[in-house]
Design a protein around this motif. Sequence first.
Motif, PDB file in Angstrom:
ATOM      1  N   PHE A 235       0.828  -1.206   0.000  1.00 50.83           N
ATOM      2  CA  PHE A 235       0.000   0.000   0.000  1.00 50.83           C
ATOM      3  C   PHE A 235       0.861   1.254   0.000  1.00 50.83           C
ATOM      4  O   PHE A 235       0.627   2.188  -0.771  1.00 50.83           O
ATOM      5  CB  PHE A 235      -0.916  -0.012   1.223  1.00 50.83           C
ATOM      6  N   ASP A 257      -8.113  -0.146  -0.509  1.00 49.46           N
ATOM      7  CA  ASP A 257      -7.983  -0.248  -1.956  1.00 49.46           C
ATOM      8  C   ASP A 257      -9.380  -0.082  -2.537  1.00 49.46           C
ATOM      9  O   ASP A 257     -10.167  -1.030  -2.584  1.00 49.46           O
ATOM     10  CB  ASP A 257      -7.387  -1.617  -2.314  1.00 49.46           C
ATOM     11  N   LYS A 283      -7.154   4.667  -4.274  1.00 47.06           N
ATOM     12  CA  LYS A 283      -6.791   4.392  -2.885  1.00 47.06           C
ATOM     13  C   LYS A 283      -7.501   5.346  -1.932  1.00 47.06           C
ATOM     14  O   LYS A 283      -7.902   6.445  -2.308  1.00 47.06           O
ATOM     15  CB  LYS A 283      -5.282   4.557  -2.688  1.00 47.06           C
TER      16      LYS A 283
END
Length: 601
Positions: A235, A257, A283
């Motif tokens: 991430f 996500d 995101k």
Amino acid sequence: MKKRNKLLCGLVSVAATAVLSAADLNSPFESLPAETLAAFRFDNSPETLDQYVDNTRLGQLLFSEAKIAEYKSFIEDLIESEDEDGNFISRLGEVGLELDDLYQMVGSHFGAAVVNQEVPEHLPMPTFLVWAEMGEGVAERAFTAVLEGSIENEEIERTDLELPGGPGARIKNLTDGSSFLVSQLGNRFFFAIGNVMEPITSMDEAKVFENAELEALGQFMAAQQEGGGEFLTRFYADSGIGEVRPDYPTRLELLGDLGAVFDFIPPQNRQLFEALEFDAFTKLGVWSGFVDMQERSTIFVGSPTPRSGIATLLENEFFEFQPPEWVPSNVNAYTVAAFDMNKVYDFALDMAKKFMPPEQVEQQLAMANGQLQMTLQSDIPTLMSAFGKRIHVLEYPIEVVSMENPNGTSLDLPRASQAMVMDFTRPEILQAGMAMIAGMAQNPAAGIELVDEQGFAGVRVQDPAQGVVTIAHGMGKLVFAVGSEETSSRIFSALTNPPQGENALVNSSEFRSFIADANVKPGVLFSYSRGEEILKNLVPVFKSLGTSMRASAGEDAAGLMERAIALFPSEEELDGLLGITFSRMYHNDHGIILEGSNQYK
């Protein structure tokens, strides 16, 4: 009937009897697998709360030992009032818990995540993992309490498990076949449940999904002992996230996500979602933490350029934050945002063409332009271009208004009071519209009153929910005011006769001091408020709530509500607790960012 079979999870060979401390383990958040869709963590531990108590007046007021004792006393009295036979406390004792254990559970490090767990020959199964890291011995007592609580219910089947590093159990409802997992690892307590995305047609299939659910929890626990969690690494490798991620310690962290989460929207609900192009968002990152006597926060929504759909409405030109001279310093809050009515119009037109044949949209548009030409001597493009590029919102202190009841009594109610102001360069269009409404205002049943005050002309409508709603124009401005008649008079007066000196927000010493220290950069939206004044606005709301409860719910309920309200600081205690609350929105090539800060004193 109870099953007590010991099953070996077999994911890693870690002795279940090992004594594990927090220092020996990776944090749960660091241990989430790459398949994680979204996760959050929140630190509500005593050590973190002590930072607020030691450094801020608000923390000393809300989280002192004396105040916490008041909270506990209220909770215990609330339990007694709802459970006169003492069954709740008795039941806690039967499973080895005390009220203090519940308090410690609340005051812990906790979090949750959704993992898209693979299931052999089936669709992946979103699996919810919840954890809490508690004080010494509390996790063990909580886990034991769940096990003990399952013993006497004949509709519950419990299967004991050995998971990596600690004990676990599956708690199954024999009535509908649903189940969940619980486990313990040192001072950490875990809960897991899978959400099957397809029909289960046999017991064998159900077993496959149960095993996948068990594997998700087992791998999560194993990663805390041996490493292997890849979600955070993946991430934070995103360049957009890395650019805005705070460099200070955070108390709250929420990561997601969005593209993967949006895939779970049912097909029948996707049309509007895709038409708005929400699926272009990538995101989500939310962070908050206490630093330099401020509560700072950052929200990031991934939306790479070139943007399309609803994201384009936020992609406006940057401007410097400078309140106009007509904004008074005694407002509770002031917000200004870049706003492009032509962009809103183009977006609405594009949306219409996604749901209707383009030729039908053009036909209806031609009809609307024809009607506007007849009534307002204008068309839609001209009307849209008359609006300015900024929208200003002022929030005044809450007003307490008296409402008459049908039985002849009256009740004082708090009412929000706000005004919105936009530039408007074609007053003749509004004048034509007001002339039409004037005819309606002659009918008393319409509830419309004409306004001609301080150089502003418009209409005023009594709304049962919002109070008095005023729409007026004057001095090249379009004004919307909600609250009472005084709300519109306030904003008309400020625009006609701008406040002088310290009475203007832009000149106030508090504002100038904040701006000098904050180094505010350009953006597309800014919001400035006086924190303690916002808090004080809650006082009349709470008082009204107590009065309403006494009138509708009886003395006992009202008494408890008033005790709960008494736990909130008085208006005098709120003085000097908070400083300025400020937020700024901007965009870059990666997405939309909202940064905020709350000053403590």
